[in-house]
Design a protein around this motif. Structure first.
Motif, short mmCIF file in Angstrom:
data_model
loop_
_atom_site.label_atom_id
_atom_site.label_comp_id
_atom_site.label_asym_id
_atom_site.label_seq_id
_atom_site.Cartn_x
_atom_site.Cartn_y
_atom_site.Cartn_z
N LEU A 83 0.86 -1.18 0.00
CA LEU A 83 0.00 0.00 0.00
C LEU A 83 0.89 1.23 0.00
O LEU A 83 1.78 1.36 0.86
N PHE A 84 0.67 2.12 -0.96
CA PHE A 84 1.40 3.38 -1.04
C PHE A 84 0.43 4.51 -0.74
O PHE A 84 -0.61 4.62 -1.40
N ILE A 85 0.77 5.34 0.25
CA ILE A 85 -0.06 6.50 0.57
C ILE A 85 0.75 7.76 0.30
O ILE A 85 1.95 7.69 0.02
N GLY A 86 0.10 8.90 0.40
CA GLY A 86 0.77 10.16 0.11
C GLY A 86 1.69 10.62 1.22
O GLY A 86 1.57 10.20 2.37
N HIS A 87 2.62 11.51 0.89
CA HIS A 87 3.58 12.02 1.87
C HIS A 87 2.91 12.87 2.94
O HIS A 87 3.47 13.05 4.01
N SER A 88 1.72 13.37 2.67
CA SER A 88 1.01 14.17 3.67
C SER A 88 0.11 13.29 4.54
O SER A 88 -0.62 13.80 5.37
N GLU A 89 0.20 11.97 4.36
CA GLU A 89 -0.67 11.05 5.09
C GLU A 89 0.15 10.13 5.98
O GLU A 89 1.35 9.97 5.81
N SER A 90 -0.56 9.52 6.93
CA SER A 90 0.06 8.58 7.86
C SER A 90 -1.01 7.60 8.34
O SER A 90 -2.20 7.93 8.33
N LEU A 91 -0.58 6.43 8.75
CA LEU A 91 -1.51 5.49 9.36
C LEU A 91 -1.46 5.56 10.89
O LEU A 91 -2.03 4.72 11.56
N MET A 92 -0.79 6.59 11.41
CA MET A 92 -0.76 6.77 12.87
C MET A 92 -2.18 7.02 13.36
O MET A 92 -2.95 7.74 12.73
N GLY A 93 -2.52 6.38 14.46
CA GLY A 93 -3.85 6.54 15.02
C GLY A 93 -4.88 5.63 14.37
O GLY A 93 -6.05 5.67 14.73
N ILE A 94 -4.43 4.81 13.43
CA ILE A 94 -5.32 3.86 12.76
C ILE A 94 -4.81 2.46 13.09
O ILE A 94 -3.62 2.17 12.94
N HIS A 95 -5.68 1.60 13.56
CA HIS A 95 -5.31 0.22 13.86
C HIS A 95 -5.26 -0.54 12.54
O HIS A 95 -6.23 -0.57 11.80
N HIS A 96 -4.11 -1.13 12.26
CA HIS A 96 -3.96 -1.85 11.00
C HIS A 96 -2.99 -3.01 11.18
O HIS A 96 -2.28 -3.10 12.18
N ARG A 97 -2.99 -3.91 10.22
CA ARG A 97 -2.12 -5.08 10.25
C ARG A 97 -0.96 -4.97 9.26
O ARG A 97 -0.22 -5.93 9.08
N PHE A 98 -0.81 -3.83 8.63
CA PHE A 98 0.29 -3.64 7.69
C PHE A 98 1.61 -3.56 8.43
O PHE A 98 1.69 -3.10 9.56
N TYR A 100 5.02 -1.60 8.48
CA TYR A 100 5.61 -0.35 8.02
C TYR A 100 6.91 -0.66 7.30
O TYR A 100 7.77 -1.39 7.81
N VAL A 101 7.07 -0.12 6.09
CA VAL A 101 8.31 -0.29 5.33
C VAL A 101 9.14 0.98 5.44
O VAL A 101 10.30 0.94 5.83
N LYS A 102 8.55 2.09 5.07
CA LYS A 102 9.16 3.41 5.22
C LYS A 102 8.03 4.41 4.98
O LYS A 102 6.92 4.01 4.60
N PRO A 103 8.28 5.71 5.21
CA PRO A 103 7.18 6.65 5.04
C PRO A 103 6.47 6.44 3.70
O PRO A 103 7.11 6.32 2.67
N THR A 104 5.18 6.34 3.78
CA THR A 104 4.26 6.18 2.66
C THR A 104 4.13 4.76 2.12
O THR A 104 3.32 4.50 1.26
N ILE A 105 4.94 3.81 2.63
CA ILE A 105 4.90 2.44 2.10
C ILE A 105 4.59 1.44 3.22
O ILE A 105 5.28 1.42 4.25
N TYR A 106 3.59 0.61 2.99
CA TYR A 106 3.19 -0.42 3.94
C TYR A 106 3.06 -1.74 3.20
O TYR A 106 2.70 -1.79 2.03
N HIS A 107 3.38 -2.83 3.92
CA HIS A 107 3.43 -4.16 3.32
C HIS A 107 2.45 -5.09 4.03
O HIS A 107 2.36 -5.08 5.25
N LYS A 108 1.74 -5.88 3.25
CA LYS A 108 0.88 -6.92 3.82
C LYS A 108 1.67 -8.21 3.84
O LYS A 108 2.01 -8.76 2.79
N ALA A 109 2.03 -8.67 5.04
CA ALA A 109 2.84 -9.89 5.17
C ALA A 109 2.04 -11.14 4.83
O ALA A 109 0.85 -11.14 4.79
#
Length: 109
Positions: A83-98, A100-109
């Motif tokens: 999952l790629f999100i924008g640089h102005s976005e974050s998943l902080m405060g959101i419960h998720h199972r991704f 974290y790879v680096k800012p804006t990039i999340y991986h589904k294991a």
């Protein structure tokens, strides 16, 4: 599909635009679909995704809607997908199972 780390780095840095993909090889173009649809409705696809780009969209939603959307993205991705999100976005405060790879990039294991 196997996604190269070089491509992940290039995309994560925001250095690939849709028009760059469209002028790429036909083999790559044929693997990609660009469509518009309402994110709040059921996704109109049968198969799961390898990559989801949702850049600079979630900032316009409240936390509850962001949570629902991130849950939908997780369900819609194949294991190993990104999952790629924008640089102005974050998943902080959101419960998720991704993962974290680096800012804006999340991986589904």
């Amino acid at each position: 599909a196997v996604i190269s780390q070089t491509l992940i780095k290039k995309i994560g840095g925001g250095r690939v635009a849709a028009h760059e993909i469209m002028i790429g090889t036909p083999a790559i173009r044929n693997l990609i679909e660009f469509e518009r649809f309402n994110l709040m409705e059921a996704f109109p696809y049968q198969d799961d995704f390898n990559i989801i780009f949702c850049r600079n969209v979630m900032i316009y939603f409240d936390k509850e809607t962001q949570q629902r959307l991130v849950d939908k993205f997780y369900q819609a991705l194949k294991p190993g997908g990104y999952l790629f999100i924008g640089h102005s976005e974050s998943l902080m405060g959101i419960h998720h199972r991704f993962k974290y790879v680096k800012p804006t990039i999340y991986h589904k294991a």
